[in-house]
Design a protein around this motif. Sequence first.
Motif, PDB file in Angstrom:
ATOM      1  N   GLU A 136       0.790  -1.098   0.097  1.00 32.80           N
ATOM      2  CA  GLU A 136       0.020  -0.149   0.039  1.00 32.80           C
ATOM      3  C   GLU A 136       0.852   1.222  -0.051  1.00 32.80           C
ATOM      4  O   GLU A 136       0.575   2.135  -0.787  1.00 32.80           O
ATOM      5  N   TYR A 137       1.905   1.090   0.776  1.00 27.64           N
ATOM      6  CA  TYR A 137       2.837   2.472   0.849  1.00 27.64           C
ATOM      7  C   TYR A 137       3.593   2.664  -0.644  1.00 27.64           C
ATOM      8  O   TYR A 137       3.692   3.623  -1.018  1.00 27.64           O
ATOM      9  N   LYS A 138       3.904   1.493  -1.296  1.00 27.68           N
ATOM     10  CA  LYS A 138       4.747   1.417  -2.529  1.00 27.68           C
ATOM     11  C   LYS A 138       3.551   2.273  -3.604  1.00 27.68           C
ATOM     12  O   LYS A 138       4.014   2.922  -4.391  1.00 27.68           O
ATOM     13  N   GLN A 139       2.401   1.628  -3.599  1.00 31.80           N
ATOM     14  CA  GLN A 139       1.206   2.088  -4.533  1.00 31.80           C
ATOM     15  C   GLN A 139       1.123   3.550  -4.123  1.00 31.80           C
ATOM     16  O   GLN A 139       1.039   4.250  -4.984  1.00 31.80           O
ATOM     17  N   GLN A 140       1.007   3.988  -2.729  1.00 33.79           N
ATOM     18  CA  GLN A 140       0.550   5.659  -2.632  1.00 33.79           C
ATOM     19  C   GLN A 140       1.923   6.328  -3.093  1.00 33.79           C
ATOM     20  O   GLN A 140       1.719   7.554  -3.267  1.00 33.79           O
ATOM     21  N   LEU A 141       3.270   5.880  -2.510  1.00 33.13           N
ATOM     22  CA  LEU A 141       4.240   6.466  -3.247  1.00 33.13           C
ATOM     23  C   LEU A 141       4.223   6.427  -4.789  1.00 33.13           C
ATOM     24  O   LEU A 141       4.469   7.760  -5.380  1.00 33.13           O
ATOM     25  N   THR A 142       3.627   5.524  -5.474  1.00 35.35           N
ATOM     26  CA  THR A 142       3.759   5.767  -7.000  1.00 35.35           C
ATOM     27  C   THR A 142       2.782   6.579  -7.527  1.00 35.35           C
ATOM     28  O   THR A 142       3.086   7.598  -8.207  1.00 35.35           O
ATOM     29  N   ALA A 174       1.645   9.280  -5.520  1.00 32.29           N
ATOM     30  CA  ALA A 174       2.231  10.484  -5.504  1.00 32.29           C
ATOM     31  C   ALA A 174       3.016  11.148  -6.393  1.00 32.29           C
ATOM     32  O   ALA A 174       3.029  12.154  -6.876  1.00 32.29           O
ATOM     33  N   ARG A 175       4.006  10.307  -6.777  1.00 30.35           N
ATOM     34  CA  ARG A 175       4.916  10.493  -7.773  1.00 30.35           C
ATOM     35  C   ARG A 175       4.258  10.849  -9.123  1.00 30.35           C
ATOM     36  O   ARG A 175       4.690  11.950  -9.833  1.00 30.35           O
ATOM     37  N   THR A 176       3.290   9.827  -9.580  1.00 34.97           N
ATOM     38  CA  THR A 176       2.358  10.316 -10.650  1.00 34.97           C
ATOM     39  C   THR A 176       1.757  11.689 -10.645  1.00 34.97           C
ATOM     40  O   THR A 176       1.561  12.262 -11.751  1.00 34.97           O
ATOM     41  N   GLU A 177       1.218  11.932  -9.346  1.00 42.11           N
ATOM     42  CA  GLU A 177       0.204  13.119  -9.048  1.00 42.11           C
ATOM     43  C   GLU A 177       1.240  14.375  -9.333  1.00 42.11           C
ATOM     44  O   GLU A 177       1.044  15.465  -9.778  1.00 42.11           O
ATOM     45  N   ASN A 187       4.001  14.426 -10.983  1.00 41.90           N
ATOM     46  CA  ASN A 187       4.589  14.652 -12.318  1.00 41.90           C
ATOM     47  C   ASN A 187       3.531  15.345 -13.023  1.00 41.90           C
ATOM     48  O   ASN A 187       3.744  16.132 -13.972  1.00 41.90           O
ATOM     49  N   ARG A 188       2.106  14.842 -12.928  1.00 40.47           N
ATOM     50  CA  ARG A 188       1.164  15.355 -13.681  1.00 40.47           C
ATOM     51  C   ARG A 188       0.851  16.773 -13.210  1.00 40.47           C
ATOM     52  O   ARG A 188       0.569  17.678 -14.060  1.00 40.47           O
ATOM     53  N   ILE A 189       1.019  17.564 -11.992  1.00 39.97           N
ATOM     54  CA  ILE A 189       0.835  18.810 -11.679  1.00 39.97           C
ATOM     55  C   ILE A 189       2.177  19.418 -12.139  1.00 39.97           C
ATOM     56  O   ILE A 189       1.805  20.747 -12.641  1.00 39.97           O
ATOM     57  N   ARG A 190       3.388  18.697 -12.026  1.00 36.17           N
ATOM     58  CA  ARG A 190       4.313  19.517 -12.664  1.00 36.17           C
ATOM     59  C   ARG A 190       4.210  19.824 -14.282  1.00 36.17           C
ATOM     60  O   ARG A 190       4.307  20.742 -14.705  1.00 36.17           O
ATOM     61  N   GLU A 191       3.720  18.871 -14.941  1.00 33.08           N
ATOM     62  CA  GLU A 191       3.277  19.028 -16.373  1.00 33.08           C
ATOM     63  C   GLU A 191       2.103  20.114 -16.490  1.00 33.08           C
ATOM     64  O   GLU A 191       2.409  21.083 -17.319  1.00 33.08           O
ATOM     65  N   GLU A 192       1.162  20.061 -15.800  1.00 30.74           N
ATOM     66  CA  GLU A 192       0.144  21.124 -15.783  1.00 30.74           C
ATOM     67  C   GLU A 192       0.637  22.492 -15.704  1.00 30.74           C
ATOM     68  O   GLU A 192       0.230  23.329 -16.259  1.00 30.74           O
ATOM     69  N   ALA A 193       1.697  22.723 -14.589  1.00 33.30           N
ATOM     70  CA  ALA A 193       2.259  23.847 -14.363  1.00 33.30           C
ATOM     71  C   ALA A 193       3.214  24.166 -15.567  1.00 33.30           C
ATOM     72  O   ALA A 193       3.169  25.391 -16.031  1.00 33.30           O
ATOM     73  N   ARG A 194       3.809  23.492 -15.931  1.00 29.35           N
ATOM     74  CA  ARG A 194       4.502  23.709 -17.118  1.00 29.35           C
ATOM     75  C   ARG A 194       3.585  24.382 -18.332  1.00 29.35           C
ATOM     76  O   ARG A 194       3.994  25.150 -18.981  1.00 29.35           O
TER      77      ARG A 194
END
Length: 183
Positions: free
Chosen positions: A77-83, A85-88, A90-97
Amino acid sequence: MDQLILASGESSAPNPLVPNITEMIVVLLGFLVLLFIVVKFVVPMFEKTFAERAEAIEGGIAKAEKAQAEATAALEEYKQQLTDARTEANRIREEARAEGAQILAELKEKAAAEAARLTEQAHAQIEAERQAAVVSLRSEVGSLATTLAGRIVGESLEDDARAGRVVDRFLADLETQSAGVAQ
């Protein structure tokens, strides 16, 4: 006397190699009582203790396996949440760009529009000033031309209609000469 007893072959002391029947029966009864007590009371207590320990060990193993399974599930579950969070992130970073690029494009567009407006306004102002200068020069050149023509001809050209025709002809000749020089 001892010799006599020995010689006769009778002895009052029993033979240690031959077992005594009464002793054997007493020892056998004592052994059977002891065996009964051990089988009836001691062995069940050992069996009970053994069963409790076996149950405790099996329960401990089951608890350990359950805890291991929970730990593995929590890790997954922790690994899934970490994945996630990383995906989110990256998505936020791409949206900001993308948003930054859009804002930059909008600002460039506004700056270009403002520059075009200022350039158009400057051209209009320059054109208005050029027209004002042309009108001013026409009137000055006209009055100078009228005065000069009056001196050359020797008569006064104070008549506005005549002066206007002379000035227009003079300016037309100047423009023709300017156009011929430019070509």
